[in-house]
Motif scaffolding. Structure first.
Motif, PDB file in Angstrom:
ATOM      1  N   LEU A  52       0.847  -1.271  -0.006  1.00 26.15           N
ATOM      2  CA  LEU A  52       0.021  -0.084   0.076  1.00 26.15           C
ATOM      3  C   LEU A  52       0.788   1.224   0.037  1.00 26.15           C
ATOM      4  CD1 LEU A  52      -2.646   1.182   0.113  1.00 26.15           C
ATOM      5  CD2 LEU A  52      -2.782   1.154   2.800  1.00 26.15           C
ATOM      6  N   GLY A  53       2.018   1.325   0.645  1.00 26.42           N
ATOM      7  CA  GLY A  53       2.688   2.312   0.807  1.00 26.42           C
ATOM      8  C   GLY A  53       3.488   2.607  -0.567  1.00 26.42           C
ATOM      9  N   VAL A  54       3.862   1.396  -1.349  1.00 23.53           N
ATOM     10  CA  VAL A  54       4.556   1.827  -2.536  1.00 23.53           C
ATOM     11  C   VAL A  54       3.406   2.105  -3.606  1.00 23.53           C
ATOM     12  CG1 VAL A  54       5.347   0.300  -4.391  1.00 23.53           C
ATOM     13  CG2 VAL A  54       6.216  -0.214  -2.115  1.00 23.53           C
ATOM     14  N   ALA A  55       2.166   1.759  -3.489  1.00 21.78           N
ATOM     15  CA  ALA A  55       1.149   2.423  -4.394  1.00 21.78           C
ATOM     16  C   ALA A  55       0.889   3.781  -3.898  1.00 21.78           C
ATOM     17  CB  ALA A  55      -0.139   1.715  -4.058  1.00 21.78           C
ATOM     18  N   LEU A  56       0.721   4.213  -2.897  1.00 23.44           N
ATOM     19  CA  LEU A  56       0.438   5.527  -2.456  1.00 23.44           C
ATOM     20  C   LEU A  56       1.726   6.463  -2.993  1.00 23.44           C
ATOM     21  CD1 LEU A  56      -0.939   5.402   1.057  1.00 23.44           C
ATOM     22  CD2 LEU A  56      -2.095   5.923  -1.019  1.00 23.44           C
ATOM     23  N   ASN A  57       2.810   6.051  -2.826  1.00 26.26           N
ATOM     24  CA  ASN A  57       4.242   6.587  -3.218  1.00 26.26           C
ATOM     25  C   ASN A  57       4.333   6.805  -4.946  1.00 26.26           C
ATOM     26  OD1 ASN A  57       7.028   7.825  -2.819  1.00 26.26           O
ATOM     27  ND2 ASN A  57       7.464   6.125  -3.878  1.00 26.26           N
ATOM     28  N   ALA A  58       3.856   5.734  -5.430  1.00 30.37           N
ATOM     29  CA  ALA A  58       3.802   5.756  -7.054  1.00 30.37           C
ATOM     30  C   ALA A  58       2.600   6.653  -7.535  1.00 30.37           C
ATOM     31  CB  ALA A  58       3.164   4.276  -7.551  1.00 30.37           C
ATOM     32  N   MET A  59       1.606   6.898  -7.062  1.00 26.71           N
ATOM     33  CA  MET A  59       0.590   7.982  -7.310  1.00 26.71           C
ATOM     34  C   MET A  59       1.141   9.240  -6.863  1.00 26.71           C
ATOM     35  SD  MET A  59      -3.222   6.149  -6.601  1.00 26.71           S
ATOM     36  CE  MET A  59      -2.644   5.492  -4.986  1.00 26.71           C
ATOM     37  N   THR A  60       1.683   9.339  -5.775  1.00 26.73           N
ATOM     38  CA  THR A  60       2.446  10.404  -5.306  1.00 26.73           C
ATOM     39  C   THR A  60       3.562  11.083  -6.528  1.00 26.73           C
ATOM     40  OG1 THR A  60       1.993  10.107  -3.111  1.00 26.73           O
ATOM     41  CG2 THR A  60       3.476  12.153  -3.630  1.00 26.73           C
ATOM     42  N   LEU A  62       3.520  10.262  -9.357  1.00 28.51           N
ATOM     43  CA  LEU A  62       2.784  10.700 -10.773  1.00 28.51           C
ATOM     44  C   LEU A  62       2.408  12.018 -10.729  1.00 28.51           C
ATOM     45  CD1 LEU A  62       0.963   7.449 -11.792  1.00 28.51           C
ATOM     46  CD2 LEU A  62       2.918   8.256 -12.842  1.00 28.51           C
ATOM     47  N   LEU A  63       1.672  12.299  -9.642  1.00 27.90           N
ATOM     48  CA  LEU A  63       1.068  13.581  -9.479  1.00 27.90           C
ATOM     49  C   LEU A  63       2.428  14.622  -9.215  1.00 27.90           C
ATOM     50  CD1 LEU A  63      -1.212  15.689  -8.626  1.00 27.90           C
ATOM     51  CD2 LEU A  63      -0.865  15.114  -6.336  1.00 27.90           C
ATOM     52  N   GLY A  64       3.536  14.349  -8.825  1.00 26.32           N
ATOM     53  CA  GLY A  64       4.726  15.250  -9.088  1.00 26.32           C
ATOM     54  C   GLY A  64       5.070  15.478 -10.353  1.00 26.32           C
ATOM     55  N   ARG A  65       4.719  14.647 -11.469  1.00 24.73           N
ATOM     56  CA  ARG A  65       5.136  15.172 -12.803  1.00 24.73           C
ATOM     57  C   ARG A  65       4.284  16.146 -13.145  1.00 24.73           C
ATOM     58  NH1 ARG A  65       5.321   9.159 -15.425  1.00 24.73           N
ATOM     59  NH2 ARG A  65       7.314   8.247 -14.199  1.00 24.73           N
ATOM     60  N   LEU A  66       3.160  16.338 -12.766  1.00 20.91           N
ATOM     61  CA  LEU A  66       2.068  17.455 -13.051  1.00 20.91           C
ATOM     62  C   LEU A  66       2.202  18.768 -12.233  1.00 20.91           C
ATOM     63  CD1 LEU A  66      -1.144  15.101 -13.336  1.00 20.91           C
ATOM     64  CD2 LEU A  66       0.402  15.960 -15.075  1.00 20.91           C
ATOM     65  N   THR A  67       2.783  18.676 -11.030  1.00 23.81           N
ATOM     66  CA  THR A  67       3.009  19.808 -10.216  1.00 23.81           C
ATOM     67  C   THR A  67       4.204  19.567  -9.289  1.00 23.81           C
ATOM     68  OG1 THR A  67       1.770  21.233  -8.494  1.00 23.81           O
ATOM     69  CG2 THR A  67       1.418  18.767  -8.487  1.00 23.81           C
ATOM     70  N   LYS A  68       4.805  20.676  -8.912  1.00 18.41           N
ATOM     71  CA  LYS A  68       5.948  20.679  -8.223  1.00 18.41           C
ATOM     72  C   LYS A  68       5.780  20.884  -6.746  1.00 18.41           C
ATOM     73  CE  LYS A  68       8.358  19.798 -11.904  1.00 18.41           C
ATOM     74  NZ  LYS A  68       9.038  18.642 -11.818  1.00 18.41           N
ATOM     75  N   LEU A  69       4.611  20.491  -6.269  1.00 12.27           N
ATOM     76  CA  LEU A  69       4.551  20.507  -4.599  1.00 12.27           C
ATOM     77  C   LEU A  69       5.147  19.540  -3.848  1.00 12.27           C
ATOM     78  CD1 LEU A  69       0.575  20.643  -4.861  1.00 12.27           C
ATOM     79  CD2 LEU A  69       1.880  22.503  -4.550  1.00 12.27           C
ATOM     80  N   PRO A  70       5.504  19.926  -2.796  1.00 15.87           N
ATOM     81  CA  PRO A  70       6.291  18.977  -1.856  1.00 15.87           C
ATOM     82  C   PRO A  70       5.585  17.439  -1.639  1.00 15.87           C
ATOM     83  CG  PRO A  70       5.878  21.180  -0.911  1.00 15.87           C
ATOM     84  CD  PRO A  70       5.146  21.066  -1.919  1.00 15.87           C
ATOM     85  N   HIS A  71       6.363  16.634  -1.403  1.00 10.01           N
ATOM     86  CA  HIS A  71       6.166  15.281  -1.183  1.00 10.01           C
ATOM     87  C   HIS A  71       4.826  15.223  -0.486  1.00 10.01           C
ATOM     88  CE1 HIS A  71       6.282  10.733  -1.297  1.00 10.01           C
ATOM     89  NE2 HIS A  71       6.229  10.873  -0.056  1.00 10.01           N
ATOM     90  N   ALA A  72       4.975  15.560   0.942  1.00 14.66           N
ATOM     91  CA  ALA A  72       4.086  15.250   1.830  1.00 14.66           C
ATOM     92  C   ALA A  72       2.663  15.957   1.345  1.00 14.66           C
ATOM     93  CB  ALA A  72       4.466  16.098   3.159  1.00 14.66           C
ATOM     94  N   ARG A  74       1.823  16.550  -1.849  1.00 14.15           N
ATOM     95  CA  ARG A  74       1.028  15.762  -3.003  1.00 14.15           C
ATOM     96  C   ARG A  74       0.580  14.364  -2.387  1.00 14.15           C
ATOM     97  NH1 ARG A  74       5.488  13.939  -5.647  1.00 14.15           N
ATOM     98  NH2 ARG A  74       6.824  15.300  -4.641  1.00 14.15           N
ATOM     99  N   LEU A  75       1.160  13.578  -1.121  1.00 15.61           N
ATOM    100  CA  LEU A  75       0.665  12.404  -0.781  1.00 15.61           C
ATOM    101  C   LEU A  75      -0.528  12.876  -0.006  1.00 15.61           C
ATOM    102  CD1 LEU A  75       0.693   9.491   0.470  1.00 15.61           C
ATOM    103  CD2 LEU A  75       1.974  10.518   2.401  1.00 15.61           C
ATOM    104  N   ALA A  76      -0.605  13.844   0.583  1.00 17.16           N
ATOM    105  CA  ALA A  76      -2.361  14.239   1.268  1.00 17.16           C
ATOM    106  C   ALA A  76      -3.170  14.620   0.290  1.00 17.16           C
ATOM    107  CB  ALA A  76      -1.917  15.870   2.092  1.00 17.16           C
ATOM    108  N   ILE A  77      -2.840  15.010  -0.869  1.00 17.93           N
ATOM    109  CA  ILE A  77      -4.038  15.070  -1.898  1.00 17.93           C
ATOM    110  C   ILE A  77      -4.278  13.990  -2.446  1.00 17.93           C
ATOM    111  CG2 ILE A  77      -4.121  16.018  -4.326  1.00 17.93           C
ATOM    112  CD1 ILE A  77      -2.227  18.509  -3.621  1.00 17.93           C
TER     113      ILE A  77
END
Length: 376
Positions: A52-60, A62-72, A74-77
């Motif tokens: 589950l952690g790997v899946a959440l990190n993978a989606m985070t 992917l979101l990082g490719r669209l926006t340059k927000l911090p990791h935390a 993007r994970l919250a989003i």
């Protein structure tokens, strides 16, 4: 003579040391196997949390490719989006899901009883199958059925203390079983959720800790293996999420067009079972066809054709296109490994066989690639 004696003594010491180290290694390996055997459920639970952690990190990522927000952030989003999606499904379709789940359960029970009766009429021994309670419950909900429970004796209208104690003990026992089962399921869910969030929140810390445990001599190789395992699992999980969503939508819409009751809940179970390759598709197809028999043979045949179409879509379109860079494991090897882990460890082994095999494949490929370099 002195040099020869010293040489023999050194050889004996080296042999004794090798035997001692080998014996300790065998004992430690046997202890590790014993520990894994006795605590397999806990280890699988921890592995599910890691996935589950790997899946959440993978989606985070992917979101990082669209926006340059911090990791935390993007994970919250990502977590809020998933929580909102699940909440919307529950609140908007909760009543429908509950009703369709009840109807599906009654239909499956009734069809299992019909299958047993059909087999018995054709001379097949079904004494090892106990569908009588399921069929009786399904029939009792559809029509009034007279029970064979004898009426209490008029002379003994008030039950005795022994009967009251027995009935009370049975009720308490069943209640405790239900409560303990519910607590276990809910507890496991929150353990996996907590571990997944913890891994996804600070993946670099756990990666650095894992590399710190490795001996300094092999740390470079361990780094390569860990990174490859993480990349492989991320690609596979993203591909699985896309595949599961597609299977859910196609199954739901197709069954709704055919006119099968409980199409939404059947689509959900088909999508969830798509997480388990091969075996999950077979189980999902059997449930769909069995539930469709209550509507008629034409509907059941249409549902079977739909199942074949969904299976073809998953096996020959989605998997080759989406997962061509994720995993490359022969189907027969994967199926045999699934059956082995399913028989030994139950549902946990069946569900997590593929990611475990993916990890083993990454390690085998790495050492096979390193062998020629070492030989040179």
């Amino acid at each position: 003579m002195t040099d020869s004696a010293d040489h023999r003594l050194q050889a004996r010491n080296d042999l004794a040391w090798a035997i001692a180290v080998g014996g300790i290694g065998v004992v430690l390996f046997a202890a590790l196997l014993t520990f894994a055997w006795h605590f397999a459920a806990t280890l699988f639970l921890l592995f599910a949390g890691m996935l589950l952690g790997v899946a959440l990190n993978a989606m985070t990522t992917l979101l990082g490719r669209l926006t340059k927000l911090p990791h935390a952030l993007r994970l919250a989003i990502v977590c809020l989006a998933m929580a909102g999606l699940l909440s919307g499904i529950v609140f908007l379709g909760g009543t429908t899901i509950a009703q369709q789940a009840t109807v599906l359960s009654n239909t499956i029970k009734s069809q299992l009883g019909s299958v047993k009766d059909f087999l018995e009429q054709h001379g097949v021994d079904t004494s090892y199958l106990d569908f009588t309670n399921a069929a009786g419950e399904a029939k009792g909900e559809g029509s009034a059925v007279t029970t064979t429970t004898p009426a209490p004796s008029q002379s003994h209208g008030i039950p005795g203390a022994g009967a009251l104690a027995s009935s009370g003990g049975a009720i308490i026992s069943q209640t405790l079983k239900v409560l303990l089962g519910t607590v276990s399921v809910v507890g496991n869910f929150f353990i996996v959720l907590f571990l997944g969030l913890a891994f996804a929140a600070q993946p670099s810390i756990y990666r650095a800790g894992l590399l710190f445990i490795a001996p300094a001599k092999y740390r470079a190789q361990v780094t390569i293996i860990v990174d490859r395992i993480g990349e492989t699992l991320e690609r596979w999980l993203i591909a699985q999420i896309i595949t599961m969503t597609a299977v859910f939508l196609v199954t739901w819409i197709g069954l709704a067009i055919i006119g099968i009751p409980s199409s939404f809940i059947l689509g959900i179970q088909a999508g969830l079972l798509a997480f388990i390759p091969t075996v999950g598709a077979i189980l999902g197809g059997l449930i769909v066809v069995l539930a469709s028999l209550a509507t008629g043979w034409i509907a059941a045949l249409s549902a079977f054709i739909l199942f074949l179409g969904v299976h073809a879509l998953e096996s020959y379109v989605l998997t080759p296109i989406i997962q061509r860079q994720a995993l490359d494991i022969p189907p027969a090897t994967l199926f045999a490994f699934q059956i082995l882990l399913g028989v030994v460890f139950g549902i946990w082994g069946l569900a997590l066989a593929l990611p475990l095999m993916a990890i083993a494949k990454v390690m085998i490929d790495h050492f096979k690639t390193e062998d020629p370099a070492r030989a040179a």
